[in-house]
Design a protein around this motif. Structure first.
Motif, PDB file in Angstrom:
ATOM      1  N   ALA A  47       0.688  -1.230  -0.026  1.00 30.24           N
ATOM      2  CA  ALA A  47      -0.008  -0.142   0.104  1.00 30.24           C
ATOM      3  C   ALA A  47       1.073   1.069  -0.009  1.00 30.24           C
ATOM      4  O   ALA A  47       1.852   1.074   0.546  1.00 30.24           O
ATOM      5  CB  ALA A  47      -0.904   0.143   1.309  1.00 30.24           C
ATOM      6  N   LYS A  48       0.296   2.298  -0.609  1.00 28.97           N
ATOM      7  CA  LYS A  48       1.005   3.475  -0.786  1.00 28.97           C
ATOM      8  C   LYS A  48       1.290   4.411   0.639  1.00 28.97           C
ATOM      9  O   LYS A  48       0.017   4.371   1.014  1.00 28.97           O
ATOM     10  CB  LYS A  48       0.427   4.334  -1.789  1.00 28.97           C
ATOM     11  CG  LYS A  48       1.452   5.712  -2.189  1.00 28.97           C
ATOM     12  CD  LYS A  48       0.720   6.629  -3.122  1.00 28.97           C
ATOM     13  CE  LYS A  48       1.145   6.091  -4.371  1.00 28.97           C
ATOM     14  NZ  LYS A  48       0.229   6.912  -5.307  1.00 28.97           N
ATOM     15  N   ALA A  49       2.235   4.575   1.122  1.00 30.13           N
ATOM     16  CA  ALA A  49       2.274   5.476   2.305  1.00 30.13           C
ATOM     17  C   ALA A  49       1.905   6.739   2.077  1.00 30.13           C
ATOM     18  O   ALA A  49       1.627   7.337   1.159  1.00 30.13           O
ATOM     19  CB  ALA A  49       3.765   5.410   3.102  1.00 30.13           C
ATOM     20  N   GLY A  50       2.075   7.604   3.470  1.00 29.35           N
ATOM     21  CA  GLY A  50       1.333   8.983   3.697  1.00 29.35           C
ATOM     22  C   GLY A  50       0.176   9.037   4.384  1.00 29.35           C
ATOM     23  O   GLY A  50      -0.182  10.208   4.424  1.00 29.35           O
ATOM     24  N   CYS A  51      -0.259   7.920   4.781  1.00 31.84           N
ATOM     25  CA  CYS A  51      -1.537   8.216   5.777  1.00 31.84           C
ATOM     26  C   CYS A  51      -0.863   8.202   7.506  1.00 31.84           C
ATOM     27  O   CYS A  51      -1.728   8.381   8.222  1.00 31.84           O
ATOM     28  CB  CYS A  51      -2.555   7.061   5.577  1.00 31.84           C
ATOM     29  SG  CYS A  51      -1.796   5.262   5.563  1.00 31.84           S
ATOM     30  N   GLY A  52       0.382   7.575   7.503  1.00 31.13           N
ATOM     31  CA  GLY A  52       0.809   7.432   8.703  1.00 31.13           C
ATOM     32  C   GLY A  52       0.393   6.025   9.306  1.00 31.13           C
ATOM     33  O   GLY A  52       0.662   5.892  10.692  1.00 31.13           O
ATOM     34  N   ALA A  53      -0.103   5.115   8.710  1.00 32.47           N
ATOM     35  CA  ALA A  53      -0.355   3.688   9.201  1.00 32.47           C
ATOM     36  C   ALA A  53      -1.207   3.796  10.230  1.00 32.47           C
ATOM     37  O   ALA A  53      -1.050   3.055  11.189  1.00 32.47           O
ATOM     38  CB  ALA A  53       0.889   3.075   9.470  1.00 32.47           C
ATOM     39  N   PRO A  54      -2.379   4.585  10.253  1.00 32.95           N
ATOM     40  CA  PRO A  54      -3.217   4.770  11.342  1.00 32.95           C
ATOM     41  C   PRO A  54      -4.129   3.297  11.809  1.00 32.95           C
ATOM     42  O   PRO A  54      -4.466   2.887  12.831  1.00 32.95           O
ATOM     43  CB  PRO A  54      -4.329   5.722  10.864  1.00 32.95           C
ATOM     44  CG  PRO A  54      -4.192   5.625   9.268  1.00 32.95           C
ATOM     45  CD  PRO A  54      -2.894   5.203   8.933  1.00 32.95           C
ATOM     46  N   CYS A  55      -4.044   2.472  10.625  1.00 33.56           N
ATOM     47  CA  CYS A  55      -5.026   1.212  10.776  1.00 33.56           C
ATOM     48  C   CYS A  55      -4.349   0.125  11.572  1.00 33.56           C
ATOM     49  O   CYS A  55      -4.688  -0.452  12.492  1.00 33.56           O
ATOM     50  CB  CYS A  55      -5.578   0.821   9.282  1.00 33.56           C
ATOM     51  SG  CYS A  55      -6.540   2.118   8.587  1.00 33.56           S
TER      52      CYS A  55
END
Ligand code: SF4
Ligand code: SF4
Ligand code: SF4
Ligand code: SF4
Ligand code: SF4
Lengths: 341, 258
Positions: B192-200
């Motif tokens: 998966a492409k990063a940028g969300c900060g891995a909240p899930c």
């Protein structure tokens, strides 16, 4: 060097007193793993840990660190060190900290790292449980752990405390320490020597042999082949205690006048790590394939830095091996294979 | 940046749930108003009628391109806009809409007896970039508002925003989460492409790659890891990533055209 002894209950009181008067950081549990975190009471401290998820360098070189706040054209440094005691560092991580100390000190001294590092007191501790991917017993055995202030070894009935610097000596006021006797010192030596034989993974050659052979295997097919299963996820870099690369980015706050320059840990396995601008929006990647990036990390760990560091830039913690979801990052597997090629 | 003419922006939406517009309002009033000091919204269907046909500095497009009839509207936006930003998974990858691309009974299932009404007709759900050139993407379902602000801020300052190509694992590791594979679970963070900060994964929830794929995703090895480490069946491992990446996968309907 002085060597002290403190019994089990005295040690608990000692930790309790440290908690009251200092910032104390040490291994704590996180789900089924361990991390370096704040110690608020004796029970938080898990000296029986095997390895932590991230290495202790995060306490002077945080994964994401603000380095500058800017207001229009004006900037202000974010260096603001807070004295801390880092308790319970295993010897392999002590070796790694000594390496990052050197790397951040050479050429342009990196105060964002050094300011935090210099106000940290490091007290090591012996390894009570060996992580199943660790191989610290067979890697860089010629490199001595140094740069720490004191070292605790659990023996029967209590802890032997080696005082190396004044920073550690100053802590004696918080506990009921006695001079260690010869028998206690011998027991501690034995505990620390025995743990070296307890790793289930093992390199079969000396650092010098590995250095030479791996360097000469630049064109081996093993790199591309092993890296077929690589996700370029950089996990093997991020968890490594000797990796020190970082990326710097500026961000504006919503007001568009003020903002922050921050750095975050980077890793040479990531595809964007080796991209450079050629201008006019075009980009070139100087390590374009997964195999060339995979090779680069192993070269950095086994050969490129050896001269500078006096040994390999790998301390055998096994973190990279255990975080690689496709299980290809283990230096032992790939190096032992190369040695047999 | 006082005295500078404000940057003209316009919002457009296509097939989507408009959740990304709602995400925009999550900035909180005062913070968002600060950004509004620097831009002038000339079109926003939710709040105003489409009036202008003047040049736009930045066009924000939400939603998938799923009706041939929308191509003209997209082309006219492109003609008027200096910069086109697709925001939200629907616009960037086709998002969850693209789940229909590999099914043929969805119309009956969703619309029942109305399935044949002409206004419900649609084709493959595709990213906006299948119709027009897109300059920047703000990924995620919903889009990540901080990334949105970062991209817009960079453009307002005349800088090129840096958008990660690497996988979510990077950010997950930086946050020192316990990997879900170490807890007996599964996760798509490696592709998966990063940028969300891995909240899930930080919440113990598997990453579903809502931001689409990182560059050169290793789909083959993903299948292998899902089978070997998470105990998935062959079939489940093969189709697992489809929820958000039907148009990005090796078996995407328009793969050859990309
Ligand atoms: S070797 Fe493993 S951990 Fe390292 S980048 Fe490749 S997949 Fe990720
Ligand atoms: S290369 Fe792997 S085993 Fe060696 S120090 Fe780094 S993380 Fe530990
Ligand atoms: S191994 Fe790679 S990421 Fe780590 S310090 Fe070396 S070049 Fe940097
Ligand atoms: S939990 Fe998911 S995102 Fe995090 S490291 Fe594991 S695979 Fe990667
Ligand atoms: S962790 Fe995965 S599913 Fe969650 S926001 Fe990020 S890309 Fe989307």
């Amino acid at each position: 060097m002085e060597t002290k002894f403190i019994n089990e209950s005295g040690f608990q009181d000692f930790v309790g007193k440290l908690v009251e008067s200092r910032n104390l950081v040490g291994p704590v549990a996180k789900r089924n793993k361990f991390v370096f975190g704040e110690i608020n009471k004796y029970e938080d401290l898990r000296l029986d840990y095997d390895v932590t998820l991230l290495p202790p360098k995060k306490l002077f070189f945080p994964p994401k660190q603000d380095i500058l706040k800017f207001y229009g054209q004006k900037g202000e440094s974010c260096i603001d060190p807070d004295p801390q005691i880092l308790l319970g560092v295993h010897f392999y991580d002590i070796k790694a900290i000594d390496m990052t100390d050197l790397l951040f000190r050479e050429n342009n001294e990196d105060y964002n790292y050094l300011a935090n590092r210099e106000c940290t007191t490091i007290i090591g501790s012996n390894i009570q449980n060996v992580h199943d991917r660790a191989f610290f017993g067979s890697v860089g055995t010629e490199v001595e752990p140094k740069g720490h202030d004191g070292f605790l070894t659990k023996i029967e009935g209590g802890y032997v405390f080696e005082i190396i610097t004044a920073k550690a000596k100053e802590l004696l006021q918080f506990g009921d320490f006695q001079d260690a006797n010869e028998n206690q010192i011998k027991q501690a030596e034995k505990v620390n020597a025995e743990v070296l034989t307890k790793c289930s993974e093992k390199l079969n050659n000396t650092s010098a042999e590995i250095n030479k052979k791996v360097r000469n295997s630049f064109d081996s097919k093993i790199w591309e082949k092993t890296a077929e299963d690589c996700f370029s996820c950089g996990s093997c870099n991020i968890v490594c205690p000797t990796c020190y690369c970082f990326d710097v980015q500026d961000d504006w706050y919503l007001d568009q006048e003020t903002g922050v320059r921050a750095r975050s840990w980077d890793g040479c396995l990531k595809e964007d790590f080796s991209e450079v601008s050629l201008g006019q929006g075009s980009i070139e990647n100087f390590r374009e394939t997964r195999g060339s990036r995979y090779r680069h990390r192993i070269m950095r760990k086994a050969t490129y830095l050896n001269e500078k560091l006096g040994g390999p830039a790998c301390v055998g913690c096994g973190r990279c091996s255990s975080v690689c979801t496709s299980d290809i990052a283990d230096p032992v597997n790939v190096i032992n294979q190369i040695m047999e090629e | 940046m006082e005295g500078k003419p404000k940057v003209k922006v316009a919002y457009f939406d296509f097939a989507c749930c408009e959740g990304c517009q709602i995400e925009m309002t999550n900035f909180g009033g005062p913070a968002f108003l600060e950004l509004l000091n620097h831009v002038e919204i000339v079109e926003f269907r939710e709040a105003m009628t489409e009036t202008t046909d003047e040049t736009i500095d930045i066009a924000f497009i939400e939603g998938s391109f799923t009706r041939e009839a929308d191509r003209k509207r997209l082309e006219s936006i492109r003609e008027r806009a200096n910069i086109v930003i697709a925001y939200g998974a629907c616009a960037c990858t086709g998002g969850i809409n693209a789940l229909k691309n590999h099914q043929n009974d969805y119309k009956e299932a969703v619309y029942g007896k109305d399935a044949d009404m002409p206004h419900l007709d649609s084709q493959l759900a595709l990213p906006v970039s299948a119709a027009i050139k897109v300059d920047y993407e703000v990924n995620g379902c919903p889009m990540n508002k901080d990334e949105f602000a970062r991209i817009v801020s960079h453009l307002l300052h005349g800088k090129t925003p840096v958008i990660p190509k690497y996988p979510v694992c990077v950010e997950c590791k930086l946050s020192e989460n316990v990997c879900l594979y170490e807890l007996g679970g599964h996760c798509l963070g490696m592709v998966a492409k990063a940028g969300c900060g891995a909240p899930c994964p930080a919440q113990g929830i598997p990453c579903e790659a809502c931001r689409g794929f990182a560059s050169n995703p290793n789909e083959k090895t993903l299948e292998k890891v899902l089978k070997d480490r998470a105990g998935f069946s062959e079939e489940r491992a093969k189709t697992k990533s489809r929820m958000f990446t039907a148009n990005c996968r090796y078996d995407a309907p328009l793969k050859d055209k990309e």
